[in-house]
Design a protein around this motif. Structure first.
Motif, PDB file in Angstrom:
ATOM      1  N   GLY A  62       0.742  -1.060   0.048  1.00 27.75           N
ATOM      2  CA  GLY A  62      -0.098   0.039  -0.168  1.00 27.75           C
ATOM      3  C   GLY A  62       0.677   1.244   0.084  1.00 27.75           C
ATOM      4  N   ASN A  63       0.391   2.277   0.736  1.00 31.23           N
ATOM      5  CA  ASN A  63       1.206   3.680   0.684  1.00 31.23           C
ATOM      6  C   ASN A  63       2.373   3.502   1.875  1.00 31.23           C
ATOM      7  OD1 ASN A  63      -0.185   3.582   3.364  1.00 31.23           O
ATOM      8  ND2 ASN A  63      -0.996   5.518   2.961  1.00 31.23           N
ATOM      9  N   CYS A  64       2.804   2.226   2.295  1.00 31.77           N
ATOM     10  CA  CYS A  64       4.181   1.961   2.998  1.00 31.77           C
ATOM     11  C   CYS A  64       4.947   1.191   2.033  1.00 31.77           C
ATOM     12  CB  CYS A  64       3.681   1.118   4.164  1.00 31.77           C
ATOM     13  SG  CYS A  64       2.963   2.247   5.557  1.00 31.77           S
ATOM     14  N   THR A  92      11.390   5.348  -2.441  1.00 32.43           N
ATOM     15  CA  THR A  92      10.150   5.669  -2.077  1.00 32.43           C
ATOM     16  C   THR A  92       9.380   6.337  -3.141  1.00 32.43           C
ATOM     17  OG1 THR A  92      10.843   5.633   0.484  1.00 32.43           O
ATOM     18  CG2 THR A  92       8.767   6.040  -0.070  1.00 32.43           C
ATOM     19  N   PRO A  93       8.307   5.722  -3.524  1.00 37.31           N
ATOM     20  CA  PRO A  93       7.374   6.563  -4.604  1.00 37.31           C
ATOM     21  C   PRO A  93       6.940   7.659  -4.112  1.00 37.31           C
ATOM     22  CG  PRO A  93       7.000   3.997  -4.750  1.00 37.31           C
ATOM     23  CD  PRO A  93       7.936   4.370  -3.754  1.00 37.31           C
ATOM     24  N   GLY A  94       6.351   8.671  -4.894  1.00 36.45           N
ATOM     25  CA  GLY A  94       5.984   9.883  -4.240  1.00 36.45           C
ATOM     26  C   GLY A  94       4.500   9.334  -3.715  1.00 36.45           C
ATOM     27  N   GLY A  95       4.358  10.212  -2.498  1.00 34.64           N
ATOM     28  CA  GLY A  95       3.219   9.976  -1.831  1.00 34.64           C
ATOM     29  C   GLY A  95       3.321   8.913  -0.839  1.00 34.64           C
ATOM     30  N   ASN A  96       4.179   8.176  -0.624  1.00 28.78           N
ATOM     31  CA  ASN A  96       4.294   7.185   0.281  1.00 28.78           C
ATOM     32  C   ASN A  96       5.279   7.385   1.481  1.00 28.78           C
ATOM     33  OD1 ASN A  96       3.028   5.447  -1.590  1.00 28.78           O
ATOM     34  ND2 ASN A  96       4.436   3.985  -2.124  1.00 28.78           N
ATOM     35  N   TRP A  97       4.776   6.479   2.594  1.00 31.04           N
ATOM     36  CA  TRP A  97       5.556   6.503   3.734  1.00 31.04           C
ATOM     37  C   TRP A  97       6.597   5.600   3.899  1.00 31.04           C
ATOM     38  CZ3 TRP A  97       2.992   8.494   8.873  1.00 31.04           C
ATOM     39  CH2 TRP A  97       2.392   9.891   8.521  1.00 31.04           C
ATOM     40  N   SER A  98       7.832   5.807   4.203  1.00 33.99           N
ATOM     41  CA  SER A  98       9.028   4.868   4.547  1.00 33.99           C
ATOM     42  C   SER A  98       9.473   4.883   5.714  1.00 33.99           C
ATOM     43  CB  SER A  98      10.063   5.521   3.410  1.00 33.99           C
ATOM     44  OG  SER A  98      10.792   4.028   2.999  1.00 33.99           O
ATOM     45  N   SER A  99      10.323   4.127   6.032  1.00 35.28           N
ATOM     46  CA  SER A  99      10.959   3.819   7.385  1.00 35.28           C
ATOM     47  C   SER A  99       9.522   3.867   8.417  1.00 35.28           C
ATOM     48  CB  SER A  99      11.868   5.044   7.748  1.00 35.28           C
ATOM     49  OG  SER A  99      13.110   5.021   7.373  1.00 35.28           O
ATOM     50  N   PHE A 100       8.748   2.861   7.815  1.00 32.86           N
ATOM     51  CA  PHE A 100       7.417   2.878   9.017  1.00 32.86           C
ATOM     52  C   PHE A 100       7.112   1.576   8.948  1.00 32.86           C
ATOM     53  CE2 PHE A 100       2.885   3.634  10.239  1.00 32.86           C
ATOM     54  CZ  PHE A 100       3.170   4.729  10.970  1.00 32.86           C
ATOM     55  N   PRO A 101       6.642   1.191  10.167  1.00 32.38           N
ATOM     56  CA  PRO A 101       6.503   1.722  11.475  1.00 32.38           C
ATOM     57  C   PRO A 101       7.667   2.312  12.132  1.00 32.38           C
ATOM     58  CG  PRO A 101       6.317  -0.500  11.801  1.00 32.38           C
ATOM     59  CD  PRO A 101       6.208  -0.498  10.332  1.00 32.38           C
ATOM     60  N   PRO A 102       7.808   3.406  12.749  1.00 30.11           N
ATOM     61  CA  PRO A 102       8.839   3.873  13.247  1.00 30.11           C
ATOM     62  C   PRO A 102       9.613   2.755  14.324  1.00 30.11           C
ATOM     63  CG  PRO A 102       7.260   5.487  13.710  1.00 30.11           C
ATOM     64  CD  PRO A 102       6.624   4.205  13.228  1.00 30.11           C
ATOM     65  N   ASP A 132      20.283   8.048  17.975  1.00 29.95           N
ATOM     66  CA  ASP A 132      19.272   7.154  18.802  1.00 29.95           C
ATOM     67  C   ASP A 132      17.952   7.646  18.406  1.00 29.95           C
ATOM     68  OD1 ASP A 132      18.359   9.502  20.638  1.00 29.95           O
ATOM     69  OD2 ASP A 132      20.546   9.442  20.886  1.00 29.95           O
ATOM     70  N   GLY A 133      16.820   6.934  18.919  1.00 28.31           N
ATOM     71  CA  GLY A 133      15.530   7.438  18.787  1.00 28.31           C
ATOM     72  C   GLY A 133      14.681   6.599  17.768  1.00 28.31           C
ATOM     73  N   TRP A 134      13.441   6.746  17.902  1.00 24.05           N
ATOM     74  CA  TRP A 134      12.643   6.252  16.954  1.00 24.05           C
ATOM     75  C   TRP A 134      12.646   6.926  15.736  1.00 24.05           C
ATOM     76  CZ3 TRP A 134      10.799   2.121  18.914  1.00 24.05           C
ATOM     77  CH2 TRP A 134      10.370   1.806  20.153  1.00 24.05           C
ATOM     78  N   HIS A 135      13.092   6.381  14.517  1.00 25.84           N
ATOM     79  CA  HIS A 135      13.061   6.909  13.371  1.00 25.84           C
ATOM     80  C   HIS A 135      11.987   6.395  12.375  1.00 25.84           C
ATOM     81  CE1 HIS A 135      16.338   4.226  13.649  1.00 25.84           C
ATOM     82  NE2 HIS A 135      16.362   3.975  12.534  1.00 25.84           N
ATOM     83  N   GLY A 136      11.397   7.533  11.812  1.00 27.19           N
ATOM     84  CA  GLY A 136      10.236   7.208  10.834  1.00 27.19           C
ATOM     85  C   GLY A 136       8.948   8.022  11.311  1.00 27.19           C
TER      86      GLY A 136
END
Length: 298
Positions: A137-139, A164-174, A235-239
């Protein structure tokens, strides 16, 4: 500490458009340099106590490596650009002197990590790079695992490309990798380097989020990122890494850390991990793969 380095700010005086070192990042292991060469141009660097991979972003080059055991020359075909195909690459060991020469000019990433073992200089053919489609999907996104753990031998360095195609969310889930939990999570410093596809001459852009995990420095970033920008993740959650509609997003990930085992072990953010369970219900974005690795020659 500034964790978002806009294009032109991630380098000191010198030959590099990007020059992230352990000293400049305030950490212990990961490095990234980007060098632009004009037609016929060359660049020489000493690997010192780090191992490096020379990765063409655009154009091709010759990589000449001189070390105590002898000299090696690798001819990299390269590619037109990061949205045009998988590229070949060259591995450079620690304690070597390397010269890049590009007859037609180009842009080249040097992904590096401090290391202890001195492995042999090697050529990495484009045909051997596993191209993974991750998410749906959009991920949906494409991962070129040229130097992933288990794909190409390094001492500490882990490096991959994500498209990552335009409009999509990458590095997800954080997700995060900032605690030593054997078999579950590894400690890795990470660099994101971004490029974007334009549309009729209009530059692309995206957004990058890093949120505190309760470990380390409490890194907190919400950045609008454009061509040549860098985000440091100690460090940290990324995405998520968000590509605006109409513009494909590319990022190069460089990772290394203190642990003896070279492994990418991550922990998903507990508020968003459920999204993985929805992926089997959706198709992969039909725009992917943007390209595949070339077939191996007989």
């Amino acid at each position: 500490m500034t964790y978002h380095l806009p294009a032109g700010t991630a380098a000191a005086d010198g030959p590099y458009a990007v020059d992230v070192t352990p000293e400049s990042a305030g950490w212990g292991h990961s490095s990234l340099r980007v060098v632009n060469l004009p037609p016929g141009g060359s660049h020489t660097f000493d690997s010192a106590e780090s191992e490096w991979i020379v990765l063409p972003l655009s154009g091709g080059c010759t990589v000449a490596v001189a070390e105590d055991s002898g000299a090696h020359t690798f001819r990299l075909t390269g590619r037109d650009g990061v949205f045009g195909g998988v590229t070949d690459f060259a591995y450079v060991p620690r304690e070597a002197r390397t010269t890049l020469t590009s007859p037609d000019g180009g842009r080249f990433a040097l992904t590096g990590a401090r290391c202890t073992r001195r492995l042999p200089a090697r050529y990495g053919p484009a045909s051997s790079v596993p191209v993974e489609l991750r998410g749906t999907g959009n991920c949906s996104r494409q991962v070129n695992n040229f130097a992933a753990a288990g794909t190409f031998e390094c001492d500490r360095l882990i490096a991959v490309e994500v498209v990552t195609p335009g409009g999509n969310w990458s590095s997800f889930p954080p997700h995060k990798h900032d605690e030593h939990r054997p078999g579950e999570e590894s400690v890795l410093e990470e660099i994101y380097y971004f490029e974007f596809a334009d549309h009729d001459g209009t530059p692309g852009l995206g957004y990058q989020r890093v949120s505190p995990s309760g470990q380390g420095r409490g890194t907190d970033v919400l950045a609008e990122v454009r061509d040549g920008d860098v985000v440091l993740i100690p460090d940290g959650w990324h995405g998520p890494s968000m590509a605006v509609p109409g513009h494909h997003m590319y990022y190069l990930n460089v990772m290394a850390g203190p642990e003896a085992e070279r492994a990418w072990l991550i922990c998903d953010h507990p508020d968003h991990a459920w999204i993985r369970d929805t992926w089997p219900e959706q198709p992969v974005d039909p725009r992917l793969p943007l390209y595949t690795a070339p077939e191996r020659s007989a």
